[in-house]
Design an enzyme around this catalytic site. Structure first.
Site, PDB file in Angstrom:
ATOM      1  N   ALA A 115       0.810  -1.218   0.000  1.00  0.00           N
ATOM      2  CA  ALA A 115       0.000   0.000   0.000  1.00  0.00           C
ATOM      3  C   ALA A 115       0.844   1.268   0.000  1.00  0.00           C
ATOM      4  CB  ALA A 115      -0.921  -0.006   1.221  1.00  0.00           C
ATOM      5  N   ASN A 181       2.321  -4.037   7.646  1.00  0.00           N
ATOM      6  CA  ASN A 181       3.238  -4.639   6.685  1.00  0.00           C
ATOM      7  C   ASN A 181       3.984  -3.579   5.886  1.00  0.00           C
ATOM      8  OD1 ASN A 181       2.938  -7.412   7.185  1.00  0.00           O
ATOM      9  ND2 ASN A 181       1.116  -7.540   5.906  1.00  0.00           N
ATOM     10  N   HIS A 211      -1.081   6.555   4.853  1.00  0.00           N
ATOM     11  CA  HIS A 211       0.330   6.261   5.097  1.00  0.00           C
ATOM     12  C   HIS A 211       1.159   7.470   4.662  1.00  0.00           C
ATOM     13  CE1 HIS A 211      -0.933   2.048   5.385  1.00  0.00           C
ATOM     14  NE2 HIS A 211      -1.547   2.215   4.237  1.00  0.00           N
TER      15      HIS A 211
END
Length: 258
Positions: A115, A181, A211
């Protein structure tokens, strides 16, 4: 190209469905316990049976424990392994085992960006001179449920953005395997697990999974922010994560040149 998939949960089923629509890629086998009730690809009951289909690439979509149990077997078979559960590599012994298997003539260990964007830039910055990497993950309370965050903060009582954990990437990846992750991928591309700083935030106003990271060094500075919608079947997973896998597989098959 012939591929095989370990795991048929939210990510595995998503990947299989998209690869089945690509005429140049054959999904030769899917290994999942319990076996999926419905699956457009042949199901098998063991890693040995999966490898017996002689795939060019195996995609792990089944979680940290599955990577621990099957990763070395796949790589020592001479088969390339594309890893979804990148956070499992925060276990230094597992990372060493898989890298040793690859170095001894086995298949390659392939790590997608997931991602998180900008992984290639971080790798380049490491070569040019990288001093610090700081990551922040911001998600809504529902995305943190079922994780250790429930013991760190009262998720249902949060009314504004609050940081509930500041640590290194190794701690974050091991404690939050379904949520962090991305920090493992960032650490592996850059300064490593101990030197990559992580901040995890719960935010009731968060729209999707957010993020961001800042990297600084002799090369200059990189700042990246990504907001990804989540998979309807799993709010912990950004929709970019399975598409990152699909892009990596298509590159491996020669269908994408860049």
């Amino acid at each position: 190209m012939k591929v095989a998939v370990i795991g048929y949960g939210a990510i595995g089923s998503f990947v299989v469905a998209h690869l089945n629509a690509e005429p140049s890629i054959e999904v030769a086998a899917v290994f999942s316990l319990p076996p999926p009730l419905t699956c457009p690809a042949p199901g098998v009951g063991s890693i040995e049976a999966l490898l017996a289909t002689r795939p060019d690439l195996v995609i792990e979509c089944a979680g940290h424990q599955a990577l621990r149990e099957a990763g070395e077997t796949v790589i020592r078979n001479g088969t390339d392994l594309l890893v979804v559960s990148v956070g499992a590599l925060a276990d230094a012994a597992l990372e060493r085992t898989l890298r040793d298997a690859a170095a001894s003539g086995g298949g390659r260990l392939l790590i997608p960006g997931g991602a998180l964007g900008g992984i290639d830039a971080i790798s380049a910055a490491r070569e040019a001179g990288l001093d610090s990497v700081e990551y922040s993950g911001r998600k809504a309370p529902a995305a943190w449920k079922g994780t250790p965050a429930e013991k760190m903060i009262a998720l249902n009582a949060v009314t504004s953005a609050e940081t509930f954990l500041e640590c290194d990437a190794r701690t974050a990846a091991l404690q939050f395997p379904q949520n962090a992750n991305v920090v493992a991928a960032l650490a592996l591309a850059g300064l490593g697990f101990e030197k990559t700083k992580v901040r995890l935030i719960v935010d009731p106003a968060a729209n999707g999974n957010n993020h961001s990271f800042v990297a600084r060094g002799a090369f200059g500075e990189i700042t990246a922010t990504i907001r990804s919608t989540t998979l309807p079947s799993n709010p912990k997973t950004s929709v970019l994560a399975p598409f990152s896998l699909i892009q990596t597989i298509k590159k491996r098959a020669g269908l994408i040149l860049a």
